[in-house]
Design an enzyme around this catalytic site. Sequence first.
Site, PDB file in Angstrom:
ATOM      1  N   GLY A 178      62.255  92.302   4.807  1.00 38.60           N
ATOM      2  CA  GLY A 178      63.462  91.655   4.335  1.00 38.60           C
ATOM      3  C   GLY A 178      63.175  90.344   3.623  1.00 38.60           C
ATOM      4  O   GLY A 178      63.735  90.049   2.566  1.00 38.60           O
ATOM      5  N   ARG A 223      57.685  86.906   3.479  1.00 41.35           N
ATOM      6  CA  ARG A 223      56.880  87.788   4.319  1.00 41.35           C
ATOM      7  C   ARG A 223      56.187  88.837   3.455  1.00 41.35           C
ATOM      8  O   ARG A 223      55.075  89.275   3.760  1.00 41.35           O
ATOM      9  CB  ARG A 223      57.743  88.460   5.390  1.00 41.35           C
ATOM     10  CG  ARG A 223      56.925  89.182   6.459  1.00 41.35           C
ATOM     11  CD  ARG A 223      57.797  89.648   7.600  1.00 41.35           C
ATOM     12  NE  ARG A 223      58.327  88.513   8.341  1.00 41.35           N
ATOM     13  CZ  ARG A 223      59.370  88.586   9.167  1.00 41.35           C
ATOM     14  NH1 ARG A 223      60.003  89.731   9.334  1.00 41.35           N
ATOM     15  NH2 ARG A 223      59.777  87.510   9.811  1.00 41.35           N
ATOM     16  N   ARG A 272      65.484  86.350  -9.143  1.00 39.15           N
ATOM     17  CA  ARG A 272      66.352  85.835  -8.085  1.00 39.15           C
ATOM     18  C   ARG A 272      65.581  85.467  -6.823  1.00 39.15           C
ATOM     19  O   ARG A 272      66.134  85.461  -5.716  1.00 39.15           O
ATOM     20  CB  ARG A 272      67.452  86.846  -7.744  1.00 39.15           C
ATOM     21  CG  ARG A 272      68.350  87.197  -8.918  1.00 39.15           C
ATOM     22  CD  ARG A 272      69.554  87.981  -8.490  1.00 39.15           C
ATOM     23  NE  ARG A 272      70.387  88.322  -9.643  1.00 39.15           N
ATOM     24  CZ  ARG A 272      71.693  88.578  -9.565  1.00 39.15           C
ATOM     25  NH1 ARG A 272      72.312  88.531  -8.403  1.00 39.15           N
ATOM     26  NH2 ARG A 272      72.372  88.901 -10.641  1.00 39.15           N
ATOM     27  N   ARG A 279      60.185 100.356   5.651  1.00 41.99           N
ATOM     28  CA  ARG A 279      60.690  99.029   6.028  1.00 41.99           C
ATOM     29  C   ARG A 279      59.788  98.440   7.099  1.00 41.99           C
ATOM     30  O   ARG A 279      59.464  99.105   8.095  1.00 41.99           O
ATOM     31  CB  ARG A 279      62.123  99.137   6.545  1.00 41.99           C
ATOM     32  CG  ARG A 279      62.576  97.872   7.268  1.00 41.99           C
ATOM     33  CD  ARG A 279      64.064  97.702   7.363  1.00 41.99           C
ATOM     34  NE  ARG A 279      64.459  96.820   8.451  1.00 41.99           N
ATOM     35  CZ  ARG A 279      64.216  95.519   8.510  1.00 41.99           C
ATOM     36  NH1 ARG A 279      63.532  94.922   7.548  1.00 41.99           N
ATOM     37  NH2 ARG A 279      64.629  94.801   9.547  1.00 41.99           N
ATOM     38  N   SER A 297      61.620  92.725  11.567  1.00 46.62           N
ATOM     39  CA  SER A 297      61.855  92.380  12.964  1.00 46.62           C
ATOM     40  C   SER A 297      63.136  93.027  13.448  1.00 46.62           C
ATOM     41  O   SER A 297      63.982  93.469  12.663  1.00 46.62           O
ATOM     42  CB  SER A 297      61.942  90.858  13.124  1.00 46.62           C
ATOM     43  OG  SER A 297      62.974  90.337  12.307  1.00 46.62           O
ATOM     44  N   GLU A 338      68.744  96.054  14.025  1.00 45.37           N
ATOM     45  CA  GLU A 338      68.333  95.355  12.814  1.00 45.37           C
ATOM     46  C   GLU A 338      69.438  95.553  11.785  1.00 45.37           C
ATOM     47  O   GLU A 338      70.558  95.894  12.154  1.00 45.37           O
ATOM     48  CB  GLU A 338      66.952  95.821  12.337  1.00 45.37           C
ATOM     49  CG  GLU A 338      66.787  97.326  12.231  1.00 45.37           C
ATOM     50  CD  GLU A 338      67.260  97.882  10.899  1.00 45.37           C
ATOM     51  OE1 GLU A 338      66.532  97.777   9.906  1.00 45.37           O
ATOM     52  OE2 GLU A 338      68.377  98.466  10.852  1.00 45.37           O
ATOM     53  N   ASP A 374      63.000  89.400  19.321  1.00 48.74           N
ATOM     54  CA  ASP A 374      63.899  88.799  20.303  1.00 48.74           C
ATOM     55  C   ASP A 374      64.547  89.919  21.100  1.00 48.74           C
ATOM     56  O   ASP A 374      64.394  91.098  20.763  1.00 48.74           O
ATOM     57  CB  ASP A 374      64.952  87.918  19.624  1.00 48.74           C
ATOM     58  CG  ASP A 374      65.770  88.692  18.600  1.00 48.74           C
ATOM     59  OD1 ASP A 374      66.850  89.173  18.962  1.00 48.74           O
ATOM     60  OD2 ASP A 374      65.331  88.825  17.445  1.00 48.74           O
ATOM     61  N   ARG A 425      54.443  84.930  15.362  1.00 50.42           N
ATOM     62  CA  ARG A 425      55.059  86.028  14.618  1.00 50.42           C
ATOM     63  C   ARG A 425      54.093  86.709  13.662  1.00 50.42           C
ATOM     64  O   ARG A 425      54.063  87.942  13.584  1.00 50.42           O
ATOM     65  CB  ARG A 425      56.299  85.532  13.866  1.00 50.42           C
ATOM     66  CG  ARG A 425      57.427  85.188  14.817  1.00 50.42           C
ATOM     67  CD  ARG A 425      58.751  85.031  14.119  1.00 50.42           C
ATOM     68  NE  ARG A 425      59.813  84.818  15.089  1.00 50.42           N
ATOM     69  CZ  ARG A 425      61.065  85.207  14.931  1.00 50.42           C
ATOM     70  NH1 ARG A 425      61.413  85.827  13.823  1.00 50.42           N
ATOM     71  NH2 ARG A 425      61.967  84.969  15.857  1.00 50.42           N
TER      72      ARG A 425
END
Length: 235
Positions: free
Chosen positions: A20, A24, A43, A87, A90, A179, A204, A217
């Site tokens: 996402g 990352r 963008r 995908r 998290s 998610e 989480d 992470r």
Amino acid sequence: MTIHIGAGPGDIAETVLMPGDPYRAKWAAETFLKDARCINEVRGMLGFTGTWNGHAVTIHGSGMGMPSLSIYANELIRDYGAKTLIRIGSCGGMQEKVKIRDVILAMTSSTLSTPSRGIFRELSFAPCADFGLLHAAHAAATAKGTPTHVGGIYSSDVFYDERPDLNEQMVRHGILGVEMEAAELYTLAARYRVRALAVLTVSDHLITHEALPSEDRERSFGDMVEIALTAAFTS
């Protein structure tokens, strides 16, 4: 070049990993790909193409939520010929057996609404992963010794959820995690006859209220990226 992706012909590989967060995507490309080059920054949504073990791979951000992912996945498939979309992201754990840092392989994804909902009208379409990718990802995770769960997840269209009753039903019915993107990705994969999978790291937990510290992470997400890459080229 499309409205949202500035890549030229041949810039995007048939295999695309989609986190996402665009940063990352940058981290994953710099960490795992050889000769990675930026092929999109329209963008601020970064995309990179390089090679992994000799295979061409693109890692491209999807943004947050199903509407954003739908834009990029549509263009990647329709205009750039992507055939395998995984995908990597998290999720929040929703079962006590699912622990922080565990990996979830989403076999199915339930949702209240997706950008594709209008197509189906009264039908409750059941979006699911490609079995070959799912099987290969499970084998890769097992080989690495990564604690992994396979099953259904929930793709929410809100981040700040105010439906504790719905969460209770998700937990009751065995949903592993929550998610915001996979259901639309799986729906688009079915429509275009391409392969898709969501490989998710539990960052989480909705029951225990634990959260993965930010400094941990990247190390934990690295397992997820390696599993996704291995699955893409062994299935």
